[in-house]
Design a protein around this motif. Structure first.
Motif, mmCIF file in Angstrom:
data_model
loop_
_atom_site.group_PDB
_atom_site.id
_atom_site.type_symbol
_atom_site.label_atom_id
_atom_site.label_comp_id
_atom_site.label_asym_id
_atom_site.label_seq_id
_atom_site.Cartn_x
_atom_site.Cartn_y
_atom_site.Cartn_z
ATOM 1 N N GLN A 57 33.942 7.259 32.420
ATOM 2 C CA GLN A 57 33.461 8.431 33.147
ATOM 3 C C GLN A 57 31.935 8.477 33.273
ATOM 4 O OE1 GLN A 57 35.116 10.823 34.820
ATOM 5 N NE2 GLN A 57 37.030 9.737 34.437
ATOM 6 N N GLN A 80 39.314 6.009 31.379
ATOM 7 C CA GLN A 80 38.981 7.239 30.658
ATOM 8 C C GLN A 80 39.263 8.426 31.574
ATOM 9 O OE1 GLN A 80 34.781 7.634 29.741
ATOM 10 N NE2 GLN A 80 35.216 8.684 27.817
ATOM 11 N N GLN A 93 37.603 13.262 27.717
ATOM 12 C CA GLN A 93 36.991 11.940 27.603
ATOM 13 C C GLN A 93 37.451 11.158 26.391
ATOM 14 O OE1 GLN A 93 32.641 11.803 26.643
ATOM 15 N NE2 GLN A 93 32.763 14.040 26.819
#
Length: 710
Positions: free
Chosen positions: A383, A433, A438
């Motif tokens: 991310q 992810q 996360q």
């Protein structure tokens, strides 16, 4: 420090990974560096190319810096090599923006690109030298000294990037390529010359090419410590060159781990006939100059310096003739996907899903190329923005599904370079992810999905949008927020109803629409304005008097996640959309092992807003034939007011979960101030009923209607 009795003279593999059993000594300690006792043997070599780009009658040499465990050089084992090809490592010209302004109106002699193809005979070595003897003569000033183009940096400052691998028995080679300090030739972005400079280094490591111990090219040296197996890796430019070299099919290159790399230079800087990159950097000559640390070679004559400058200026002029359209002669060599059939290695492709520097389309194009070649390819998607999961230069890293990133790479290259039976080749095709948590990583057996959700507009009539930033109250700082949360004179949102259950998008969204030029003075190129303080040469990129065509009547598309309630999300916080802050969660949490200090474990900082841009796209209405493949942006047309055309606009690849209670907003806008090289005055009319989007999803999902808001 490790206890000396734990050191080994040969690599040790446990749990499928090379273990940190080799001692380490720093190569950047200047006067304190002692090649007689250093546990890592370091030296520079000069690999002979096939080219004489600079016309001095001798084949150009390419400097490479070698780091290899002493034990391998002493003959105890043959080392596999991790190779980073990165022009920046040899120095940069930090004055890129002012330089472009200085040379914009300057006159240069004509440089004939046909001269680059001159053929000259290879050198004849007069002697040879072994790696250890060469290393004993070497001095850290060969690879570590102040960067004359950037006073705050050091040349080969990435010397420490791969220490994790050195203490595990891998050799590490760094190279800046043509046009960098210590090498000959010209930096020629996206060319076969640039690609081949790094291919030649692989050939030397494999035993198929000559390298010299000196700049004169008289004493040859062999990589007799090498087992001939090479993996290429690195981020950004260093993530691009592995893919470029892979498409040559060169012997010895067993695998690549490209991080945020470019698959096609045209679609890195442009998108379906429109500019997509930052406005001050859209000329290849800007990047070529920035990377050309050879300008700081004090041994060069004025003529040699002038030749480089003339070459880079001619590179600018060639791009100006293309405008923002694809041109095979200019862009073809940098479209590595065209040579996918030559790929012989495997790939573990790493990319940040919030990377607005190198677009996410690039990893998808790479992935498709390796699939087309029938080679094993995996995706590791996080991310972050334009980063590596372990940022050694900042001494931090994120965990990848509870693992250290370098441990994952370790397993991969142990399998492909040392034939360790660890089943690394069987890792999931996609490891990603999630955007909503996360700490959670998901897998997929293919990037392609079997399902698609169709969004179709139920509105009739037309929508008109224009480029009046002031009326819209739009700036680089607030563009995304304004576009996502409200319609205005510059944009129209097409909204879904709230989702009753979560839906995961995976792949490339295709938007169809009919649009026409509504208003604008085409004869005056829509009155171009320089809103981003760009040099006058770069501003000529959209000039019809140079390209001979109407160009860059741009629309920007955004797909946004919106919700009435604010929600946490990972997104950039700077106007350039390039920075996602991180927060330390565990000091020393990323273990490097051996004599290498641990890094901090971090997580991405979140923001609390009621919108998040999922993906975006840019397109030129003058290129209605343009689609996903960059080659389709070759042909352009002259727009006529009121004359509608059909468009298929492909957004950047994404993987994103829209949670329950959230809505999707498909936004059609005109200019994006962040990416706007040339501000123009025009209006576009859109047929509402024509607007639809095909959204790839991971499970069977009902189609949805979208409605234009006021």
């Amino acid at each position: 420090m490790m206890n000396e009795r734990n050191y080994s003279k040969v690599p040790v593999f446990e749990n499928g990974m090379a273990q940190p059993v080799f001692p380490f000594t720093d190569g950047k300690t200047g006067a304190d560096y002692n090649p007689e006792t250093s546990s890592i043997v370091r030296y520079a070599v000069y690999v002979e190319s096939d080219y004489d780009m600079d016309g001095d009658g001798k084949r150009d040499l390419v400097k490479a810096v070698v780091q290899v465990p002493r034990s391998a050089v002493e003959g105890n084992y043959k080392a596999a090599t991790l190779f980073e090809a990165r022009p920046y490592c040899a120095g940069v010209n930090e004055d890129g923006y002012p330089h472009m302004k200085e040379v914009a109106e300057k006159e240069y002699r004509y440089f004939d690109f046909a001269d680059l193809e001159r053929e000259v005979p290879a050198r004849v070595p007069t002697g040879s030298i072994g790696a250890m003897e060469l290393a004993l003569q070497a001095n850290p000033s060969d690879w570590y000294y102040p960067d004359k183009g950037n006073n705050d940096s050091m040349v080969y400052s990435n010397l420490d990037t791969f220490n994790y691998y050195l203490v595990r028995g891998f050799a590490v080679v760094l190279c800046g390529g043509f046009g960098t300090l210590g090498s000959d030739g010209f930096n020629y972005v996206g060319s076969d010359y640039e690609r081949d400079a790094f291919k030649f280094v692989v050939e030397w490591l494999h035993g198929d090419r000559v390298a010299y111990a000196n700049r004169e090219g008289t004493i040859q040296t062999k990589a007799d410590w090498s087992n001939g197996n090479v993996a290429m890796t690195g981020r950004s430019y260093a993530g691009t060159m592995p893919f470029a070299v892979a498409t040559t099919g060169v012997e010895g290159l067993k695998t690549i781990i490209p991080i945020a790399g470019i698959a096609d230079w045209y679609s890195q800087q442009n998108m379906q006939g429109a500019q997509r990159y930052w406005p001050k950097e859209v000329l290849n000559s800007f990047l070529a100059y920035y990377c050309s640390s050879r300008y700081h070679d004090e041994s060069l004559s004025e003529k040699q310096l002038d030749d480089m400058a003339a070459f880079h200026h001619e590179l600018s002029l060639r791009q100006l003739k293309c405008g923002f359209d694809y041109d095979e002669e200019f862009w073809g060599s940098g479209n590595y996907c065209l040579n996918a059939d030559k790929i012989r290695c495997t790939a573990l492709i790493v990319h940040g899903l919030n990377d607005e520097n190198v677009s996410t389309k690039q990893f998808e194009m790479m992935y498709k190329s390796f699939k087309k070649a029938g080679r094993n390819v995996k995706l590791l998607l996080h991310q972050g923005a334009h980063i590596t999961p372990t940022m050694s230069n900042r001494e931090y890293g994120i965990l990848v599904d509870g693992q250290f990133y370098d441990d994952i790479v370790n397993k991969w290259i142990s399998y492909y370079l040392y034939d360790v039976d660890n089943h690394a080749e069987d890792m999931p095709a996609v490891l990603v992810q999630t955007n909503y948590d996360q700490k959670k990583w998901e897998t997929a057996e293919s990037w392609e999905t079997a399902y698609a959700m169709n969004l179709a507009c139920e509105e009739t009539g037309t929508t008109v949008i224009d480029t009046d930033w002031e009326a819209a109250g739009v700036s680089a700082e607030n563009f995304d927020e304004r576009m996502a949360l409200q319609s205005g004179n510059m944009n129209r949102r097409y909204m879904t109803s709230a989702f009753e259950e979560a839906v995961t998008i995976q792949g490339t969204v295709c938007v169809k629409l009919k649009a026409a030029l509504k208003d604008g003075d085409a004869e005056q190129d829509f009155h171009p304005e320089n809103r981003n303080d760009v040099d006058t040469l770069t501003m000529k990129l959209g000039d019809s008097s140079i390209s001979g065509k109407m160009d860059d009547v741009e629309v920007a598309l955004l797909l946004c996640d919106v919700c009435d309630e604010k929600f946490d999300s990972i997104q950039s916080v700077d106007p350039e959309r390039n920075t996602i802050p991180v927060e330390k969660v565990k000091a020393g949490g990323v273990i490097n092992g051996g004599d290498i200090p641990a890094f901090d474990e971090v997580e991405f900082a979140t923001v609390h807003k009621n919108y998040r841009v999922i993906t975006r796209a840019f397109a030129d209405l003058c290129n209605p034939e343009a689609g996903y493949d960059p080659v389709t942006a070759t042909n352009s047309i002259e727009l006529k007011k009121g004359e509608y055309h059909d468009y298929h606009i492909y957004m950047n690849a994404t993987r994103y979960t829209v949670e329950s209670g959230h809505r999707l907003a498909l936004v059609i806008a005109t200019e994006d101030p962040v990416n706007c090289l040339i501000h123009k005055t025009y209006a576009v009319e859109i047929e509402n009923a024509s607007v639809e989007a095909k959204v790839p999803v991971t499970k069977d999902t009902d189609d949805r209607l979208i409605k234009a808001d006021e």
